[in-house]
Design a protein around this motif. Structure first.
Motif, PDB file in Angstrom:
ATOM      1  N   HIS A  28       0.868  -1.177   0.000  1.00  0.00           N
ATOM      2  CA  HIS A  28       0.000   0.000   0.000  1.00  0.00           C
ATOM      3  C   HIS A  28       0.901   1.222   0.000  1.00  0.00           C
ATOM      4  O   HIS A  28       1.468   1.583   1.005  1.00  0.00           O
ATOM      5  N   GLY A  29       1.053   1.838  -1.129  1.00  0.00           N
ATOM      6  CA  GLY A  29       1.976   2.955  -1.252  1.00  0.00           C
ATOM      7  C   GLY A  29       1.322   4.265  -0.919  1.00  0.00           C
ATOM      8  O   GLY A  29       0.140   4.332  -0.602  1.00  0.00           O
ATOM      9  N   PRO A  30       2.100   5.349  -0.951  1.00  0.00           N
ATOM     10  CA  PRO A  30       1.559   6.665  -0.624  1.00  0.00           C
ATOM     11  C   PRO A  30       0.582   7.145  -1.681  1.00  0.00           C
ATOM     12  O   PRO A  30       0.615   6.712  -2.819  1.00  0.00           O
ATOM     13  N   GLY A 103       7.792   6.294   2.428  1.00  0.00           N
ATOM     14  CA  GLY A 103       7.315   7.385   1.595  1.00  0.00           C
ATOM     15  C   GLY A 103       5.889   7.763   1.907  1.00  0.00           C
ATOM     16  O   GLY A 103       5.164   8.255   1.034  1.00  0.00           O
ATOM     17  N   TRP A 104       5.470   7.550   3.147  1.00  0.00           N
ATOM     18  CA  TRP A 104       4.096   7.830   3.568  1.00  0.00           C
ATOM     19  C   TRP A 104       4.009   9.170   4.282  1.00  0.00           C
ATOM     20  O   TRP A 104       4.980   9.632   4.882  1.00  0.00           O
ATOM     21  N   ARG A 105       2.806   9.761   4.253  1.00  0.00           N
ATOM     22  CA  ARG A 105       2.613  11.062   4.890  1.00  0.00           C
ATOM     23  C   ARG A 105       1.425  11.074   5.838  1.00  0.00           C
ATOM     24  O   ARG A 105       1.486  11.689   6.894  1.00  0.00           O
ATOM     25  N   ARG A 106       0.341  10.402   5.507  1.00  0.00           N
ATOM     26  CA  ARG A 106      -0.883  10.481   6.308  1.00  0.00           C
ATOM     27  C   ARG A 106      -0.995   9.278   7.252  1.00  0.00           C
ATOM     28  O   ARG A 106      -1.000   8.126   6.807  1.00  0.00           O
ATOM     29  N   GLU A 217       5.252  17.569   6.662  1.00  0.00           N
ATOM     30  CA  GLU A 217       5.992  16.308   6.657  1.00  0.00           C
ATOM     31  C   GLU A 217       5.064  15.150   7.003  1.00  0.00           C
ATOM     32  O   GLU A 217       5.132  14.082   6.406  1.00  0.00           O
ATOM     33  N   LEU A 218       4.196  15.372   8.002  1.00  0.00           N
ATOM     34  CA  LEU A 218       3.251  14.343   8.426  1.00  0.00           C
ATOM     35  C   LEU A 218       1.881  14.958   8.671  1.00  0.00           C
ATOM     36  O   LEU A 218       1.768  16.085   9.160  1.00  0.00           O
ATOM     37  N   VAL A 219       0.849  14.190   8.339  1.00  0.00           N
ATOM     38  CA  VAL A 219      -0.533  14.556   8.621  1.00  0.00           C
ATOM     39  C   VAL A 219      -1.102  13.480   9.538  1.00  0.00           C
ATOM     40  O   VAL A 219      -1.185  12.311   9.161  1.00  0.00           O
TER      41      VAL A 219
END
Length: 290
Positions: A28-30, A103-106, A217-219
């Motif tokens: 499960h990618g970004p 490579g994830w953000r949320r 950077e992060l949510v």
């Protein structure tokens, strides 16, 4: 991480710390951020080349936090203000490293059932992440049926977050910032049909537009309990991973397995945080003493 490489490097826990258990990730990618996100944030007179997220960030209404209110609600802005401060520093680092490695953000934060401390964890994790110099973190209250983050932070409600999600109101009218490193998307009005709202394509568009404008950077997304409705699963395709908060005094192994089954094939479970832990062998590093 390439899409054809579903492996996830295992991260061993530091000795004596039981607050974070990395789980196996799925393929499960970004989310791909498409600039054409259905919101008119770029025009010919304001092209992408001139777009400056730092300026948009500064355009958010700045608010101040009251230390006594935060302390009363179990929140803190400095590591030294709480015995669990070092634990949240460990958690923020492990979360940030795991998210960056993929490579994830949320990151969605939820619990199996009500009262496990997921909002408490989301708020303190956001404050811990915001303490890093030069970083930008966004925390959004998407527990739409029972919004609570504005009370935890001791801030007046700014309006109905639903209006941002459906495009009725711009981000600047509802989001506020604390300093230069933390933005909050707060909600003042419960949403009875929250599942329908979270399923809507407008919600995906709103989150993508917010990311483009603020470039955090992060949510962190504060969500309701997983096992009480379909709200969390409705967000599965709109977040990159899930952090599950369990309560050592009431969460059962069956509850955790039920959550894992609901996440399987839909969204990776990044880890499990154990709240209200009473292992005295961990000393001041144990998590859960508010």
């Amino acid at each position: 991480m390439p899409e054809d490489d579903p492996s996830h490097p295992r991260r061993d826990r530091p000795s004596g710390v039981s607050v974070f258990r990395p789980g196996q990730t799925k393929d499960h990618g970004p989310l791909d951020i498409d600039i054409d996100v259905g919101r008119d944030i770029f025009t010919e007179s304001f092209p992408l080349a001139l777009f400056n997220p730092a300026r948009v960030w500064e355009s958010l209404n700045a608010v101040s936090l009251e230390a006594d209110i935060l302390a009363r609600n179990g929140l803190f802005t400095k590591t030294t203000e709480s015995r669990v401060g070092p634990t949240f520093d460990i958690l923020r680092t492990r979360v940030a490293q795991a998210m960056a490695a993929n490579g994830w953000r949320r990151l969605a934060i939820t619990a199996p059932t009500h009262g496990c401390g997921s909002s408490f964890t989301a708020a303190n994790l956001a404050l811990a992440l915001a303490r890093r110099p030069g970083s930008r973190t966004v925390l959004i209250d998407l527990d739409l049926r029972r919004p609570n983050l504005h009370r935890l932070f001791g801030l007046p409600p700014t309006g109905a977050l639903r209006d941002f999600l459906d495009g009725t109101q711009p981000m600047e009218s509802l989001f506020v910032r604390i300093g230069h490193s933390l933005a909050l998307g707060l909600n003042a009005e419960p949403v009875p049909d929250a599942g329908d709202v979270l399923h809507a394509p407008d919600t995906r568009d709103a989150l993508q537009a917010m990311e483009v404008q603020l470039d955090p950077e992060l949510v962190l997304v504060d969500l309701p309990p997983t096992l009480v409705g379909d709200d969390v699963i409705a967000m599965a395709d709109k977040v990159d991973a899930v952090l599950l908060v369990a309560d050592a005094t009431k969460t059962t192994a069956k509850d955790i397995r039920a959550c894992e089954q609901m996440f399987a094939g839909k969204v990776p479970l990044l880890g499990v945080v154990l709240n209200q832990a009473q292992d005295t062998g961990l000393g001041n590093l144990r998590y859960g003493k508010r």
